[in-house]
Every structure is written in structure tokens, then in C-alpha cells.
Design a protein around this motif. Sequence first.
Motif, short mmCIF file in Angstrom:
data_model
loop_
_atom_site.label_atom_id
_atom_site.label_comp_id
_atom_site.label_asym_id
_atom_site.label_seq_id
_atom_site.Cartn_x
_atom_site.Cartn_y
_atom_site.Cartn_z
N PRO A 3 0.83 -1.21 0.00
CA PRO A 3 0.00 0.00 0.00
C PRO A 3 0.86 1.25 0.00
N ALA A 4 0.49 2.21 -0.83
CA ALA A 4 1.29 3.43 -0.93
C ALA A 4 0.44 4.68 -0.92
N GLU A 5 -0.87 4.55 -0.95
CA GLU A 5 -1.73 5.71 -1.02
C GLU A 5 -2.92 5.53 -0.07
N THR A 6 -3.60 6.62 0.21
CA THR A 6 -4.84 6.55 0.99
C THR A 6 -6.00 6.98 0.11
N ALA A 7 -7.17 6.45 0.43
CA ALA A 7 -8.38 6.80 -0.33
C ALA A 7 -9.55 6.83 0.64
N LYS A 8 -10.56 7.61 0.30
CA LYS A 8 -11.80 7.64 1.08
C LYS A 8 -12.82 6.77 0.38
N LEU A 9 -13.43 5.88 1.16
CA LEU A 9 -14.43 4.96 0.64
C LEU A 9 -15.79 5.30 1.26
N SER A 10 -16.76 5.63 0.43
CA SER A 10 -18.11 5.93 0.91
C SER A 10 -19.01 4.74 0.62
N ASP A 162 -14.30 -4.91 2.02
CA ASP A 162 -14.26 -5.58 0.73
C ASP A 162 -13.69 -4.64 -0.34
N TYR A 163 -14.12 -3.38 -0.32
CA TYR A 163 -13.63 -2.41 -1.30
C TYR A 163 -12.13 -2.19 -1.12
N ALA A 164 -11.70 -2.02 0.14
CA ALA A 164 -10.28 -1.77 0.39
C ALA A 164 -9.44 -2.98 -0.04
N SER A 165 -9.93 -4.17 0.26
CA SER A 165 -9.20 -5.37 -0.14
C SER A 165 -9.09 -5.49 -1.65
N ALA A 166 -10.16 -5.12 -2.36
CA ALA A 166 -10.13 -5.19 -3.82
C ALA A 166 -9.13 -4.21 -4.40
N LEU A 167 -8.81 -3.16 -3.63
CA LEU A 167 -7.83 -2.16 -4.07
C LEU A 167 -6.43 -2.49 -3.55
N GLY A 168 -6.30 -3.68 -2.96
CA GLY A 168 -4.99 -4.10 -2.50
C GLY A 168 -4.57 -3.46 -1.20
N GLY A 169 -5.51 -3.07 -0.37
CA GLY A 169 -5.16 -2.40 0.87
C GLY A 169 -6.05 -2.82 2.02
N SER A 170 -6.23 -1.92 3.00
CA SER A 170 -7.04 -2.22 4.17
C SER A 170 -7.59 -0.92 4.75
N ARG A 224 -18.22 6.87 5.72
CA ARG A 224 -17.05 7.20 4.90
C ARG A 224 -15.81 6.76 5.68
N PHE A 225 -14.97 5.95 5.03
CA PHE A 225 -13.78 5.41 5.66
C PHE A 225 -12.52 5.89 4.93
N VAL A 226 -11.41 5.92 5.66
CA VAL A 226 -10.11 6.16 5.06
C VAL A 226 -9.40 4.81 4.98
#
Length: 235
Positions: A3-10, A162-170, A224-226
Motif C-alpha cells: 500500500p502506498a496511497e490513501t483513499a476515502k471509501l463511501s 471488501d472495497y479496500a481489499s479489492a484495491l490491495g489495501g485495508s 465514509r472510511f479512510v
Amino acid sequence: MSPAETAKLSVRGEASLTVAADYVDLSCSIMLTRPSKAEALAASAEVQRLLTADLDSMGGLPFTVENKDAPLTWSWHSANTWRERGPDLEPRQPHEVDRVVSSVSVSVVLRDLRRLEALGVALGAQEDVDVHGVRWQVDDDNPAWGLVRAAAIHAAILKARDYASALGGSLERLDHLADAGLLGGADDRWAAQAMSSGGRRDRDADSPTLDPVPQDLTATIDARFVASVASLTPA
């Protein structure tokens, strides 16, 4: 790839739970016709007296702020009279009619559902009393609301993971939690609601049929999660 970036998941979380109703609210009315207004009002008053006496004998109380949560309450309201003139719609005996109709509405709320059968008998005993609405309700402070809302939050967390895992992160943390639609944008659904179903009535029977109807409580939340995610930028 780390993981190298952060994202907000709604995400939206939804859950439902079926519970027993806390009380039933019956919408009833007295409607009768008499030759004169005085007779119509007197007849309505007598039916009111008889029904009130029956409810009183069951331990019922007039609805007030102080006893709103009593096992059985009633509230008389919406009294009206009007005159009917014109041809009688009965085809077998056509003639002109001139009569007064009296209508009085009453709401009966029963919280002690063990008295359902007795209440049905009391309402059915009065020929001029009609039950035209049966609403089963769940109290706002019923503990089941907390359970279904917690379940909706849990559903949102699982979806976000599930979304974070699909993006290769947590997931890293919760950024915002709100009732549905409050994070932006219109939403035509309620954040939480109780779906009520009416009871049945056999109009040929001597008394209403009051069968308790389980209630579906539904909670809907937006969250909304980071999350930390893998870089989507080509190396």
C-alpha cells in the motif's frame, strides 16, 4: 505491491430485524342516521357511552399526556353531522330521503396485547362502531432499534473492507458516519423505519379479527472510511 496511497471509501450499510409489535392503534368510527340532528347526536352519544363503559371495564383510560403509555387508552375526536337530502339509493324502495348523519371518530390504543380478544369483543358488540384502521407499531425506544442500527454499521464496515481489499489495501479509520443521505445528495429513503401491516377484519363476523403482525425494522446508514490502498499509478 505494498500500500502506498490513501483513499476515502463511501458506503451504505443496511440491516433489518423482525420483532413483535409493542402496541396496536385502532381507528374506529360511529356513523348512523336519524330523522333529525338532535336524534342523531343523542344516538351517537349513547353509543359513545356504551363503548366507553366497555373500555373502562377493561381498565382503559382516556388518552392524556400522563397516561399515554397505559395498557389501554382511547381518544374521541372528529365529531361531525350533516344532512342528506335526495333520492334514496335503495332500488327496492325508491323514495326521497331527508335525514341527518352523525359521525364520531375514536382512536383506541392497546399496549397490553393479552387483551386483544376482549377488545375485539367489545368493539364488535356495538353495531354502529366500525373499525377501519389497524396499525401495529414499535416504540422508538424499543431495544431492537439499537440492534438493527448496530447491524447496519457492521454491514457498512464489511462492505468497506471488501472495497479496500479489492484495491490491495485495508481500512485505516472511520471518517464519517450519518443517517442515509446526510453525507451529501438527496435520498428518498428513511434512515430507519418500521414497516407496519394492518390487521384483518371479517365484516360478516361479530367482532374484528385482531392478529398481531410482526414488524420489520430497517436501518440504513452512510459511512465514509479512510483506507490504505495500493498505488494505481503505473510504475
